[in-house]
Design an enzyme around this catalytic site. Structure first.
Site, PDB file in Angstrom:
ATOM      1  N   HIS A 123       0.843  -1.198   0.000  1.00  0.00           N
ATOM      2  CA  HIS A 123       0.000   0.000   0.000  1.00  0.00           C
ATOM      3  C   HIS A 123       0.872   1.238   0.000  1.00  0.00           C
ATOM      4  O   HIS A 123       1.769   1.364   0.835  1.00  0.00           O
ATOM      5  CB  HIS A 123      -0.904   0.025   1.242  1.00  0.00           C
ATOM      6  CG  HIS A 123      -1.714  -1.223   1.389  1.00  0.00           C
ATOM      7  ND1 HIS A 123      -1.167  -2.401   1.865  1.00  0.00           N
ATOM      8  CD2 HIS A 123      -3.004  -1.489   1.095  1.00  0.00           C
ATOM      9  CE1 HIS A 123      -2.108  -3.334   1.858  1.00  0.00           C
ATOM     10  NE2 HIS A 123      -3.218  -2.811   1.391  1.00  0.00           N
ATOM     11  N   LYS A 152      -1.676  -8.149  -4.312  1.00  0.00           N
ATOM     12  CA  LYS A 152      -2.543  -6.970  -4.148  1.00  0.00           C
ATOM     13  C   LYS A 152      -1.702  -5.701  -4.009  1.00  0.00           C
ATOM     14  O   LYS A 152      -0.729  -5.683  -3.251  1.00  0.00           O
ATOM     15  CB  LYS A 152      -3.408  -7.128  -2.888  1.00  0.00           C
ATOM     16  CG  LYS A 152      -4.245  -5.890  -2.560  1.00  0.00           C
ATOM     17  CD  LYS A 152      -4.820  -5.955  -1.139  1.00  0.00           C
ATOM     18  CE  LYS A 152      -5.469  -4.619  -0.785  1.00  0.00           C
ATOM     19  NZ  LYS A 152      -5.788  -4.512   0.649  1.00  0.00           N
TER      20      LYS A 152
END
Length: 252
Positions: free
Chosen positions: A143, A170
Site C-alpha cells: 500500500h 494486491k
C-alpha cells in the site's frame, strides 16, 4: 490464469468479488458487525484485526475469531493485520506481526491471510508456507498512501508477489491525478495478461474510485466496499458497489 477457490468464491472469473472490512474494536462490536454483514450481498469479509483492542493477546484474537466464524460460518474470512507503515492502526514489531499471522493461519479458522510484501523475505516465505500447509490462501499486499509509483514499479511488485508464492497479489496506491489512475489501470491490465494468479489492485480516494469498479475490464479480481466504516479512502457503499459491478458484468 489460475483460478483461486475459497469456499464458494472463485477469484479470477466473472465480476470482481466484493470484500467488506470489519473494523470493530471489541468482541461485542465485531459480533454486531458480523450480524449486519449476514444481511449484505458480499463475497469475502476482511477482519482488520489491527483495529481490535486486544490484538496483542493471541488467545483473545482467536476467541474473537470464533465468535465471528459462528455468525459467518460459510463466508470466506481474510485475516489482516495492516501495519502502521502501510496505513494500519497500530505499530508492532516484525516478530509479533509474523507470530500473530502464523498462529491464526494454523487455527484453520481463517480462509485467507494478508502478508505485506515489504518484510524480510525469509519471514514472508515462512508465513506463506505455514498458510499453505493449513489450506489458507495468501493475499500478498503493498500500500502506498503517498503516491502512485511508475507503471514498471507497480508491475514489478505484483510479479514479485507471485514469484514469492502469493495466491492473490494486491497493490493499492494513492493518485494525485487522473493520469495516476490510468497508470494503475495500465499496470493492472499488463500484469493480468501475463500473470498466473489473479491480482487485486486499486487506486484510492475519490479520484481512484473508477478503479474499484472496473476490475472486470482491466483485470482486478476483488474490490473493497464499506458496510459500516470505510477502512481505506475511496471505499464505496457495498450495495452501490454490487449494483455497478453487476451493470458492468452484464455488458462485458
Amino acid at each position: 490464469m489460475n483460478k483461486v477457490v475459497v469456499k464458494n468464491v472463485t477469484f479470477g472469473e466473472g465480476a470482481p468479488k466484493i470484500c467488506v472490512p470489519m473494523v470493530g474494536k471489541t468482541v461485542a462490536a465485531l459480533k454486531e458487525e458480523a450480524e449486519m454483514l449476514q444481511t449484505i450481498d458480499l463475497d469475502v469479509v476482511e477482519w482488520r484485526v489491527d483495529f481490535f483492542e486486544d490484538v496483542k493477546d493471541l488467545a483473545k484474537v482467536e476467541a474473537a475469531l470464533d465468535e465471528i466464524r459462528t455468525i459467518l460460518p460459510e463466508t470466506p474470512i481474510l485475516f489482516t493485520f495492516r501495519s502502521a507503515k502501510e496505513g494500519g492502526e497500530l505499530a508492532v514489531s516484525d516478530e509479533f506481526y509474523f507470530e500473530l499471522n502464523e498462529t491464526l493461519a494454523r487455527t484453520g479458522k481463517v480462509d485467507l491471510v494478508d502478508v505485506e510484501l515489504f518484510n524480510e523475505e525469509a519471514d514472508v516465505l515462512r508465513l506463506i508456507e505455514t498458510a499453505h500447509k493449513n489450506n489458507v490462501k495468501v493475499v500478498m499486499s503493498n500500500h502506498d498512501f503517498d503516491k502512485t509509483p511508475a507503471k514498471e514499479e507497480i508491475v514489478s511488485r505484483l510479479i514479485r508477489m507471485e514469484a514469492l508464492g502469493a495466491d492473490l497479489p494486491k497493490i493499492a496506491v494513492m493518485p494525485k491525478s487522473a493520469g495516476d489512475v490510468l497508470t494503475l489501470l495500465d499496470a493492472t491490465n499488463t500484469v493480468s495478461e501475463k500473470a498466473n494468479q489473479p491480482i487485486i489492485t486499486m487506486s484510492m480516494a475519490g479520484t481512484g474510485v473508477i478503479s474499484r469498479l472496473a476490475g472486470e475490464v482491466f483485470g482486478s479480481a476483488m474490490t473493497f466496499g464499506a458496510a459500516k466504516k470505510a477502512s481505506a479512502p475511496g471505499q464505496i457503499d457495498v450495495n452501490e458497489l454490487r449494483h455497478v459491478l453487476d451493470l458492468l458484468h452484464k455488458q462485458f
